[in-house]
Design an enzyme around this catalytic site. Structure first.
Site, PDB file in Angstrom:
ATOM      1  CB  SER A  13     -49.971 -24.924  -9.511  1.00 64.00           C
ATOM      2  OG  SER A  13     -51.355 -24.792  -9.717  1.00 64.00           O
ATOM      3  NE  ARG A  35     -43.112 -18.752 -13.596  1.00 64.42           N
ATOM      4  CZ  ARG A  35     -44.234 -18.446 -12.956  1.00 64.42           C
ATOM      5  NH1 ARG A  35     -45.380 -18.403 -13.617  1.00 64.42           N
ATOM      6  NH2 ARG A  35     -44.223 -18.192 -11.664  1.00 64.42           N
ATOM      7  CG  HIS A  38     -47.696 -23.315 -13.360  1.00 64.90           C
ATOM      8  ND1 HIS A  38     -48.014 -22.091 -13.917  1.00 64.90           N
ATOM      9  CD2 HIS A  38     -48.607 -23.539 -12.377  1.00 64.90           C
ATOM     10  CE1 HIS A  38     -49.074 -21.594 -13.277  1.00 64.90           C
ATOM     11  NE2 HIS A  38     -49.450 -22.456 -12.351  1.00 64.90           N
TER      12      HIS A  38
END
Length: 203
Positions: A13, A35, A38
């Site tokens: 990812s 993040r 994500h």
């Protein structure tokens, strides 16, 4: 065939995310942005996140020495890696459903989010993670402007259409280490992701 190993899924990812970014951030800030993307699946966070007064570095130094962290919601609290925080001798609390919060909110005719911030300020918390309630962020800004507290890190990313955008704009006028988003996007999951990214950088 599809990936089944959680570690491999996360690694893949981040590889995909990294390959699609413009590369406008410094290394540590980039980790935070990745993040956030994500967590949400939304590349727009690269365009709307704002870092002010070296928040990542301030957060790292604060976590390393051990600190007390405030969250505005149970959702944000639940999403933060408490095992890692324990290893760092850090405490994390959410007062939104405490008896004291209910009492203060009723007596002062304010929201529970505001009352919970008042409690955290009184107890000397150094890190504030606000992902849901604009009133919590507005209240924290009031305390900062009055000189009641000077946080080492504010993650201010309330989501929504009533006060969320405005509360973040007001925070950006204050000279404290902070991470915010421009506009209506954000949320408890985003707030937790931001703090987790900094926690993971400590090691």
């Amino acid at each position: 065939m599809y990936l089944k190993n959680p570690t491999e899924i996360e690694k893949k990812s981040f590889e995909i995310i990294g390959g699609n970014l413009k590369g406008l951030f410094k290394d540590k800030e980039l980790k935070v942005v990745m993040r956030m993307i994500h967590t949400t699946g939304d590349y727009d966070y690269e365009n709307i996140v704002v870092f002010k007064n070296n928040p990542v570095e301030s957060g790292l130094q604060t976590l390393k020495k051990g600190t007390k962290i405030f969250t505005d919601t149970r959702m944000a609290y639940s999403g933060i890696n408490k095992r890692k925080l324990k290893e760092l001798s850090c405490e994390i609390d959410c007062f939104i459903d405490s008896e004291e919060t209910f009492k203060r909110a009723k007596e002062e005719d304010i929201t529970r989010s505001m009352a919970s911030v008042d409690i955290a300020v009184g107890l000397g918390y150094e890190v504030f993670v606000i992902g849901n309630a604009p009133t919590a962020l507005f209240r924290l800004i009031e305390h900062i402007n009055k000189g009641n507290i000077k946080p080492n890190l504010v993650i201010g990313v309330p989501v929504g259409f009533v006060g969320a955008e405005e509360s973040k704009e007001e925070l950006r006028k204050v000279e404290v280490p902070q991470i915010t988003t421009v506009g209506t996007k954000g949320g408890s999951n985003v707030a937790a992701a931001i703090l987790n990214s900094i926690i993971y950088m400590v090691g």
